[in-house]
Design an enzyme around this catalytic site. Structure first.
Site, PDB file in Angstrom:
ATOM      1  N   GLU A 201      19.996   3.969  36.027  1.00 53.52           N
ATOM      2  CA  GLU A 201      20.018   5.272  36.697  1.00 53.52           C
ATOM      3  C   GLU A 201      21.424   5.583  37.196  1.00 53.52           C
ATOM      4  OE1 GLU A 201      16.820   3.748  36.715  1.00 53.52           O
ATOM      5  OE2 GLU A 201      16.579   5.503  35.451  1.00 53.52           O
ATOM      6  N   ASN A 278      15.839   2.868  29.807  1.00 54.03           N
ATOM      7  CA  ASN A 278      16.342   4.195  29.458  1.00 54.03           C
ATOM      8  C   ASN A 278      17.860   4.197  29.300  1.00 54.03           C
ATOM      9  OD1 ASN A 278      15.760   3.948  32.568  1.00 54.03           O
ATOM     10  ND2 ASN A 278      17.550   5.266  32.379  1.00 54.03           N
ATOM     11  N   ASP A 323      13.824   9.156  30.419  1.00 55.94           N
ATOM     12  CA  ASP A 323      13.634   7.919  31.202  1.00 55.94           C
ATOM     13  C   ASP A 323      12.403   7.149  30.726  1.00 55.94           C
ATOM     14  OD1 ASP A 323      14.014   5.923  33.130  1.00 55.94           O
ATOM     15  OD2 ASP A 323      12.945   7.029  34.687  1.00 55.94           O
TER      16      ASP A 323
HETATM   17 CA    CA Z   1      14.748   4.268  34.670  1.00 47.68          CA
END
Ligand code: CA
Length: 672
Positions: A201, A278, A323
């Site tokens: 992230e 992701n 994601d």
């Molecule tokens: Ca993630």
């Protein structure tokens, strides 16, 4: 022997006492490669994260059954004195339970009584609170040859002596100047400790590492995405992956593909299966402008554990832009499919499809939606690729996608009963509005998602968030039964030979179901939301079921709960330590229409439930003082920001009124 006891002497009785004492505390048996490969010889224990190498979380113990589960009661509880999420799977070895809690603290407790034997605190710097996307959690330890292995949040891998609780060695597995964190349980394969990390992230380059269990020396490291294209890649698999990426942003951001949860080892085939996460950023148009599959994001990788080389890969979500991590728990099983015994690996990743693959070759056998999915119509079994719905990539126009980043299923472990043939999935329906941001600037050590803020359109409320226990038939490729919850983000599951499935819920209920039918047989309230998966074990002829209770995780870090470890047995009579009792409330009149209440419920689930819905000690909005309801518009406009209550500017007057109607209706239910 019985004959001699009847006519025995004092000396004999003494020796008998000695014998019985010895039986109660048998000499610890080694947990080595042979023991890990033959869990049937240690059914009373819980030796590793998923109980055995297949990680089915199925226990052959059958003293607690569908016939007597109603008589379960608390045997003991252990207070972790934490107020953050608890996600760990405890291990039980020869009567001792080893578990982990918030901030990677490790505990050894007597599994009969819950009495603490030792505590190891790696003293992780509190700055990591801001560098961990999803709370300061830890999902558990590994046990091997008298040592307990834990991945600390700051990326250290620590070997702890199981007897003394003192560290034997510690290595730093990440560059601590970057936003790496470690929350997953390490795994053991052939004398090596395997550990991944998180941080996509923020923007890091994902990898998995193997360390020598004895010495802590790095054996190999496999990067899941290529690095700087101007330099040689670390291996041939990355040379192959390189052309699937475009532009320069991806490697400057790190690319992502972190291995933050599932790692499974098959000693027979000698492959290590690793799930990857992701991309960094989430949005492919920003990360890799012009597209590409972006290997090996959102993939299942089969790695040779001896040298760290890639043997096969299967990408669940090519060019992931939502994601859609594929780090979710994987399990191995041997299933009759099409008249053939297939050695399979199964996964329900975030993207909403349940996958069954041949684990020797990576051949896709089936992929079917297990929750509501609107980004792809189906997975083409010939090409192995999902068939995307036009516009799902939100390149031209913002759109509401299901599932959202919480996933149809997340890290909460699923279980499989070979007796029922069913996989028990903590499934959830949710979604997110994705749109191209008007501008994007990469900021090191901060969130770099590259998708717009939460959307502005009320049409989102047509997508209710919901959670359920889903009993999925992986051969027939369909659900057999479900248990619906109003809440989502519920706990992992455990299946047992007593025809039982156990699961804790976001609202703090710990429940036993009939594994074949889904009939609810028993439940107990934990006083806090449960996200961790339960385990079971047996000591002195008595079967126990344990679960860690402590709300948190990907839900907001500000959430507070009461952390505790709960252990149940048939006829248990222990009492939970007292907690402040919720105050009693009286109903507040409201003449809202049912449709308005229903609309408010959806808004609550979208905006409020992540903090206020998990049986936490954050305000329970059903029990608020009347002024909170009348002042709801001001609160949502930011009047309590300094007390930690965020502003939700996108909620208009009608939305606030609907939310108020829903809360008052829920309050009324408490009074009834
Ligand atoms: Ca993630």
């Amino acid at each position: 022997m019985r004959h001699r006891l009847v006519g025995g002497t004092a000396a004999f009785l003494l020796s008998l006492v000695a014998l019985v004492t010895a039986q109660q505390a048998p000499a610890p048996r080694p947990v080595d490669d042979a023991a890990l490969a033959k869990p049937e010889a240690r059914n009373q224990d819980w030796l590793s994260y998923g109980r055995d190498y297949y990680e089915q979380r199925f226990s052959p113990l059958d003293q607690i059954t569908d016939a007597n589960a109603a008589k379960l009661g608390l045997a003991w509880s252990f207070e972790t004195a934490t107020d953050r999420g608890l996600e760990a799977t405890p291990l039980v070895i020869d009567g001792i339970m080893y578990t982990t809690a918030s901030w990677s603290v490790v505990y050894a407790v007597d599994a009969r009584t819950g009495q603490q034997l030792w505590k190891f605190d790696p003293e992780v710097h509190r700055k990591y609170d801001q560098l961990a996307c999803c709370d300061v959690v830890n999902r558990g330890a590994a046990f091997y040859k008298g040592r307990v292995y834990v991945g600390a949040l700051d990326g250290r891998l620590i070997a702890i002596d199981a007897k003394s609780g003192k560290p034997a060695w510690s290595v730093t597995t990440v560059d601590q100047k970057q936003a790496y964190t470690s929350t997953g349980a390490p795994r053991i394969a052939k004398g090596k400790v395997i550990i991944g990390n998180g941080g996509a992230e923020y923007g890091v380059r994902g990898y998995v590492s193997a360390y020598d269990a004895e010495t802590g020396k790095l054996a190999w490291r496999f990067y899941t995405v290529p690095g700087d294209p101007s330099k040689p890649q670390e291996n041939k698999a990355l040379d192959k992956a390189l052309p699937t990426w475009k532009g320069d942003n991806w490697w400057k951001f790190g690319g992502g593909g972190t291995v933050w949860d599932s790692i499974v080892y098959d000693p027979e085939i000698n492959l290590l299966y690793v799930g990857t996460g992701n991309g960094a950023a989430w949005n492919r148009e920003i990360r890799s402008p012009g597209g590409g599959d972006n290997l090996y994001l959102a993939s299942i990788l089969a790695i040779n554990p001896d040298n760290g080389e890639l043997v096969w890969h299967y990408q669940t979500t090519p060019g992931d832009t939502w994601d859609y991590t594929a780090v979710q728990p994987m399990m191995l099983a041997d299933l009759q499919i099409g008249g053939r015994l297939r050695k399979v690996i199964m996964q329900a990743p975030k993207n909403g499809f349940f996958y069954v693959l041949d684990r020797a070759t990576g051949e896709l056998l089936s992929a079917d939606p297990y929750v509501t999915v609107n980004w792809a119509s189906h997975v083409d079994l010939k090409t192995g690729r999902p068939v995307e719905i036009a516009g799902a990539d939100y390149k031209e126009k913002g759109t509401y996608i299901r599932p959202g980043p919480l996933g149809g299923h997340n890290w909460q472990a699923m279980s499989f009963s070979p007796k029922t043939g069913l996989v028990y999935i903590p499934a959830q329906d949710n979604g997110r509005y994705y749109e191209q941001p008007t501008e994007f600037e990469y900021k090191p050590l901060e969130y770099n998602l590259g998708v717009g803020p939460i959307g502005r359109n009320l049409d989102r409320y047509e997508v209710p968030y919901a959670g359920r226990l889903l009993a999925w038939d992986p051969v027939a490729r369909k659900p057999r039964w479900t248990a619906e919850y109003g809440s989502y983000w519920n706990g992992g599951t455990l299946a047992t030979a007593g025809n039982l499935v156990f699961q804790g819920t976001a609202l703090g209920d710990f429940i036993a179901y009939n594994a074949a039918t889904g009939e609810k047989l028993w439940s107990s309230w934990a006083t806090t939301g449960i996200v961790a998966p339960p385990i079971t074990y047996m000591i002195d002829g008595k079967q126990y079921v344990s679960v860690m209770a402590g709300w948190g995780g990907a839900f907001p870090k500000k959430t507070r709960s009461y952390g505790r470890l709960l252990t149940f047995t048939i006829g248990g009579t222990a009492a939970l330590p007292a907690r402040p009792r919720p105050r009693t409330v009286t109903a507040i009149a409201s003449n809202a229409r049912p449709e308005e209440i229903a609309a408010g419920g959806k808004i609550f689930n979208t905006y409020c439930a992540r903090c206020h819905g998990g049986a936490t000690i954050l305000p329970d909005l059903r029990r608020s003082s009347p002024g909170i309801y009348t002042g709801l518009d001001k609160i949502l406009d930011g009047s309590l920001v300094e007390r930690g209550m965020p502003r939700f500017a996108e909620l208009d007057k009608a939305a606030v009124a609907a939310l108020r109607a829903y809360l008052l209706d829920e309050r009324k239910k408490l009074v009834q």
